[in-house]
Scaffold this motif. Structure first.
Motif: not given
Length: 284
Positions: A1-21
């Protein structure tokens, strides 16, 4: 939750495509995923230690690898009498030498990486303050003072060792209750214990129900790798904290300035009693 998931919106907003496995258990599923790693510019691994043979295959398939961790995974946990683990150290060293960047949760963890890889940065575990609001200060509260603890069942052992101290304090000053927010709980025949099952929806309200937050630890190698999440949560809603001064706790809490340090039982009793009696102090 705190090391990965909460950063996803910011990465996506910065134009970075992210997928979780999530880590796969069967070799068929593992190989199916590993064979897709060449499609990604960066493969980020959180915490997982791979056997050398498996990681060698991952290294062949991935372009760049970032390894992020926030626990002293090269050692056994505080539950073990023998902290040193040859198998864990071999896995950790093998991976650390072969990744492109390591992100460590604190300076102690960084020091464990440096002998194998100088490409290491410290990013402390953090919380999104927009999810929390500070509780009202200087408002008189009726009823017993609430000493609160929140966390996973794996860390409940630290609170369990502290229970005799809390019970001694209750005999001395029976004007508080202990509240545990977790998926498992402890009992006491001496003092009242409020048991609340953790949920994301009620987490903020539970934190605000605390008058004092505690974070006891054992002073060992595993605990030095902790990243102080409980303290950050207490602080996020304006709850004063008493903690064991181990690892990053010493950096977050300045003794007698923004919280208290306590190591042995008498210190815990005295520091908690100061806050229990000091309603104005708790609101400062």
């Amino acid at each position: 939750r705190y090391r990965v998931l909460q950063y996803l919106p910011y990465l996506k907003k910065g134009g970075i495509e992210v997928s979780i496995h999530f880590y796969q258990r069967t070799w068929r599923d593992k190989l199916r995923f590993y064979n897709t790693l060449g499609n990604y510019d960066i493969f980020c691994i959180h915490r997982k230690l791979f056997p050398p043979l498996e990681f060698a295959y991952i290294r062949r398939k991935a372009r760049k690898i970032v390894y992020d961790f926030d626990d002293a995974i090269m050692y056994r946990s505080s539950s073990s009498d023998k902290p040193y683990s040859f198998a864990r150290r071999i896995k950790f060293a093998y991976m650390a030498r072969r990744v492109d960047l390591v992100i460590a949760g604190n300076n102690f963890l960084k020091s464990e990486v440096v002998p194998y890889n100088h490409h290491v940065e410290v990013i402390p575990t953090s919380i999104d303050l927009s999810r929390y609001g500070s509780k009202k200060k200087h408002s008189h509260k009726e009823g017993p003072v609430v000493i609160g603890w929140i966390g996973s069942s794996s860390t409940l052992k630290y609170l369990k060792k502290m229970m005799p101290t809390l019970e001694r304090l209750y005999r001395r000053y029976p004007h508080f209750q202990l509240k545990i927010v977790c998926d498992q709980f402890l009992d006491s025949a001496i003092m009242p214990v409020v048991k609340k099952k953790w949920s994301a929806e009620t987490e903020e309200a539970d934190l605000k129900s605390f008058d004092i937050g505690v974070m006891p630890l054992k002073d060992d190698l595993w605990s030095r790798g902790k990243c102080g999440l409980k303290i950050l949560q207490y602080f996020s809603v304006g709850v004063p904290t008493v903690c064991t001064p181990v690892g990053i706790n010493r950096d977050i809490v300045q003794d007698s300035i923004n919280g208290f340090w306590a190591q042995e039982g008498k210190q815990w009793e005295d520091r908690l009693l100061t806050l229990i009696r000091g309603e104005t102090l708790r609101g400062e």
